[in-house]
Design a protein around this motif. Structure first.
Motif, short mmCIF file in Angstrom:
data_model
loop_
_atom_site.label_atom_id
_atom_site.label_comp_id
_atom_site.label_asym_id
_atom_site.label_seq_id
_atom_site.Cartn_x
_atom_site.Cartn_y
_atom_site.Cartn_z
N PRO A 190 97.44 52.74 38.99
CA PRO A 190 95.76 53.16 39.11
C PRO A 190 95.16 52.59 38.31
N THR A 191 93.90 52.42 38.46
CA THR A 191 93.00 52.53 37.41
C THR A 191 92.63 53.71 37.87
N PRO A 192 92.25 53.88 36.29
CA PRO A 192 91.08 55.68 36.28
C PRO A 192 90.42 55.90 37.46
N ARG A 193 89.56 55.25 38.41
CA ARG A 193 88.69 55.04 39.65
C ARG A 193 89.81 55.44 40.12
N GLU A 194 90.65 54.86 40.71
CA GLU A 194 91.32 54.66 41.61
C GLU A 194 92.52 56.64 41.66
N ARG A 195 93.08 56.86 40.29
CA ARG A 195 93.30 57.56 40.07
C ARG A 195 92.42 59.20 40.24
N ASP A 196 91.35 58.80 40.26
CA ASP A 196 90.46 60.11 40.98
C ASP A 196 90.64 60.29 42.26
N LEU A 197 90.63 59.18 42.71
CA LEU A 197 89.86 59.34 44.41
C LEU A 197 91.54 60.03 44.54
N ARG A 235 93.97 66.42 46.97
CA ARG A 235 93.71 67.73 47.21
C ARG A 235 93.43 68.28 48.73
N GLY A 236 92.95 67.46 49.28
CA GLY A 236 93.25 67.55 50.68
C GLY A 236 91.13 67.14 50.86
N MET A 237 90.82 66.67 50.11
CA MET A 237 89.04 66.48 50.34
C MET A 237 88.66 65.07 51.51
N GLN A 238 87.77 65.63 52.09
CA GLN A 238 87.19 64.46 52.72
C GLN A 238 86.32 63.43 52.02
N ASN A 239 86.17 62.33 52.46
CA ASN A 239 85.11 60.91 52.00
C ASN A 239 83.97 61.71 51.54
N LYS A 240 82.91 62.48 52.13
CA LYS A 240 82.45 62.73 52.18
C LYS A 240 81.69 63.45 50.96
N ASN A 241 82.51 64.46 50.85
CA ASN A 241 83.07 65.62 49.64
C ASN A 241 83.96 64.54 48.20
N ILE A 242 84.60 63.79 48.64
CA ILE A 242 84.64 62.01 47.30
C ILE A 242 83.86 61.97 47.00
N ALA A 243 83.19 61.37 47.94
CA ALA A 243 82.12 60.83 47.41
C ALA A 243 81.11 61.22 46.49
N TYR A 244 80.36 62.71 47.07
CA TYR A 244 79.44 63.65 46.47
C TYR A 244 80.49 63.96 44.85
N GLU A 245 81.38 64.42 44.53
CA GLU A 245 81.96 65.04 43.42
C GLU A 245 82.65 63.73 42.58
N LEU A 246 82.58 62.05 43.05
CA LEU A 246 81.84 61.42 42.30
C LEU A 246 80.94 60.70 42.32
N LYS A 247 79.53 60.78 42.95
CA LYS A 247 78.38 60.49 41.96
C LYS A 247 78.63 59.31 43.02
N ILE A 248 79.12 58.71 43.89
CA ILE A 248 79.37 57.31 44.57
C ILE A 248 79.06 57.82 46.42
#
Length: 105
Positions: free
Chosen positions: A11-18, A24-37
């Motif tokens: 995976p790319t570094p960003r894919e690995r982040d996601l 960790r069970g995070m929802q898309n909204k929380n992932i977006a907030y965490e990664l600032k996207i």
């Protein structure tokens, strides 16, 4: 038998982040907030990961991430059908619906 291509793709570094955040069970909204996207970008990344690994859902993304993060000895054992006694006990316990003993903290 050749190795499953799902496990040989890097995976790319960003894919690995996601994948980490999904595992960790995070929802898309929380992932977006965490990664600032945006949430749309999160959905696009998830779609790319699913196509790349030929997956059908988020749980499979978490499993692929866990397998890639696992030590090489565990990956080898899983590739060999789990014929090692250290993995047989948990699998047997799950099959029998009994708790698996864990090491004290």
């Amino acid at each position: 038998m050749s190795p499953d291509p799902k496990y040989s793709i890097t995976p790319t570094p960003r894919e690995r982040d996601l994948m980490t955040l999904i595992a960790r069970g995070m929802q898309n909204k929380n992932i977006a907030y965490e990664l600032k996207i945006s949430e749309n970008t999160v959905r696009a990344h998830i779609g790319n990961i699913m196509r790349k690994y030929r997956l059908q859902n988020r749980t499979q993304i978490a499993i692929i991430f866990a397998l890639q993060a696992a030590p090489p000895s565990l990956r080898r054992n899983l590739a060999n059908g789990g014929r090692n006694s250290t993995t047989a006990a948990p699998a047997k316990a799950v099959a029998q619906n009994t708790p698996v003993p864990t090491a004290p903290d």
